[in-house]
Design a protein around this motif. Sequence first.
Motif, PDB file in Angstrom:
ATOM      1  N   GLN A  61       0.836  -1.209   0.000  1.00 46.42           N
ATOM      2  CA  GLN A  61       0.000   0.000   0.000  1.00 46.42           C
ATOM      3  C   GLN A  61       0.864   1.250   0.000  1.00 46.42           C
ATOM      4  N   ASP A 152      -9.390   2.977  -2.081  1.00 46.77           N
ATOM      5  CA  ASP A 152      -8.663   3.516  -0.928  1.00 46.77           C
ATOM      6  C   ASP A 152      -8.636   5.040  -0.890  1.00 46.77           C
ATOM      7  N   GLY A 153      -8.709   5.533   0.322  1.00 45.78           N
ATOM      8  CA  GLY A 153      -8.947   6.947   0.572  1.00 45.78           C
ATOM      9  C   GLY A 153     -10.422   7.096   0.909  1.00 45.78           C
ATOM     10  N   HIS A 180     -10.670   0.305   2.393  1.00 43.17           N
ATOM     11  CA  HIS A 180     -10.352   1.307   3.417  1.00 43.17           C
ATOM     12  C   HIS A 180     -11.587   1.343   4.320  1.00 43.17           C
ATOM     13  N   HIS A 233      -4.743  -1.239   6.113  1.00 43.19           N
ATOM     14  CA  HIS A 233      -4.349  -0.486   7.329  1.00 43.19           C
ATOM     15  C   HIS A 233      -5.326  -0.613   8.508  1.00 43.19           C
ATOM     16  N   ASN A 279      -5.579   8.595   7.965  1.00 39.68           N
ATOM     17  CA  ASN A 279      -6.848   7.862   8.005  1.00 39.68           C
ATOM     18  C   ASN A 279      -6.619   6.405   7.644  1.00 39.68           C
ATOM     19  N   ASP A 306       1.161   2.298   3.765  1.00 40.86           N
ATOM     20  CA  ASP A 306       0.289   3.417   3.399  1.00 40.86           C
ATOM     21  C   ASP A 306       1.135   4.678   3.191  1.00 40.86           C
TER      22      ASP A 306
HETATM   23 ZN   LIG Z   1      -6.585   4.082   3.093  1.00 43.98          ZN
END
Ligand SMILES: [Zn+2]
Length: 432
Positions: A61, A152-153, A180, A233, A279, A306
Motif C-alpha cells: 500500500q 482507498d482513501g 479502506h 491499514h 486515516n 500506506d
Molecule cells: Zn486508506
Amino acid sequence: MANPIVIAGGTVVDQLSERRVDLLLINGVIADSGEPGTFDGRGESVDASDAIVMPGLVDIQVHFRTPGGEESEDIYSGAAGAALGGVTACVMMPNTIPTIDNVEIVSDVLSLARTAVCDVRTSAAITVDRAGERLVDFAALHHAGVRVFTDDGWVVDEADLMEAALRETLGLPGAVISQHAEHSEMVAGGVINAGSVAERLGLPGRPREAEAVIVERDIALAAKTGGRYHVLHMSTSLATEQVRRAKHSGLRVTAEVTPQHLILTEDDVERLGAAGKMNPPLRLTEDVAALRTALLDGTIDAVATDHAPHHPDLKKMGLADAPPGMLGVETMASVVWDTFVNGGLMTRQHFVAVTSSQPARIASIGEHGQPLTPGNPANIAVFDPAKTWSIDGSSLQSKSMNTPWQGQRFTGQVRHTICRGQLVVHEGVLTN
Ligand SMILES: [Zn+2]
C-alpha cells in the motif's frame, strides 16, 4: 544483462530456514547457493557479512502520486525511497488525478514504472472515479495486470456494490477486493481518533466503531459470495477480533497493518501535529496491543506502510486542515525490525513473512517474496541488524518529509537492495 553478483558472508533468512550461504546471481535469477566462499571471483562481490539476506520487502500500500500529485511524489522518487528501504516491489493505490480506474491509465502508469528502480505495480479502483456508483471493468483491468482493487482513501459504502465487486472478481485468478474500512457517515468531518485527545483539542473525531461496522459487513459479504477480501491499514482491536473469527471460519480474508498503527497512539498526535494525522487515525494503547497480538498470531498477514507523501506546504496547514498520511516505504524495515525483532517479540523468519512473502501472496506478486533458492528471481534485501541511524524527513528520498519518526533512532538498516538481479542500492546509496 547485469554482471553476475555474489552475495557473500551473510545469513540467508527466508520462509524455508536460516542458513549461512553465499548466493550467486546471474541474469536476474539466483543461479546457485553454497558454502561461504564458494563463488569467490565469479562476479561482483556484495558484502553481506554480519547481515541478514532476505527476500526483498513487498509494500502493498503506497501512494506514489502518479498521475496528478507529482509535486509530493512520483513513481521514480517513490520507487527510489522504496529501494533504499529494501523494498523490491510495491503496489500503488488508485486515488490519483485522474483515478486509476481504466485500462488506459493502468497502461500509462505501468509504462512509466518500467524504468523505476524497483518493481512498481498498481491497484485499480473498485468504482469508477471512486465515486461509489458504478463498478469498473474488473476483467479488463485484470487482463492489464491489476490484482488489487480498492477505492482507498474512500470506503465502498454501498453493500450492493461491495457484494457485486466480490462476485465479479471471483473468477479472476489472484484478484482481491481491498477496503479502506471507515464508514463514511460515521467519520464525516473527523480529523483524528474520536477520543480524549480530539476532545481536548476541540477537533471532530473518527470513531473506532466506524472501522468495525465496515469490516463486519464486508466479512458477511465475503462469506456470502466466497470472494477474497483484504482489510487495508487495520487500526482497531475491534477489527482484529472480526478478522480472527473470519479466518477461523475459513473465509478468504486477509489484513494488513501499518508500522505507525503498531507503535503510535492518539497521544502522539499532540506531539506530532499534522505529521501524526492519517486515516484511519492513530488509536488507543489497547488498539496497539491488539494489533501487535494479531500480527504475532497470524490474524494480520502483512505490514504495509500506506506511504502517503504530502508536500511540506500542505502539511504546514495544521492538524485540522492538513491532508492525512505519513511517509513509510523507506523506513518500514528499520522501524518494524527494531520494534519487533530487536524487541524480542518476533523471529527473523516471521519478520520476512509479514514484510515480504505474505504481502506478495496477498497481491499475487509471484516474482517477489520467494525463498532465496536457485531458480527464483533475484529480488533481495541485505539488512544490517546492528546499524543504528536517526530518521530525518529532509534526508529521506521522498519529495516530501512527513515522517512520524522524525529525529528517532532505530537499530537495523538496509545495506543493499537487489531488484530483478540489479544492484540498485549499494552500502545504503542508490547506484544511479
Ligand atoms: Zn486508506
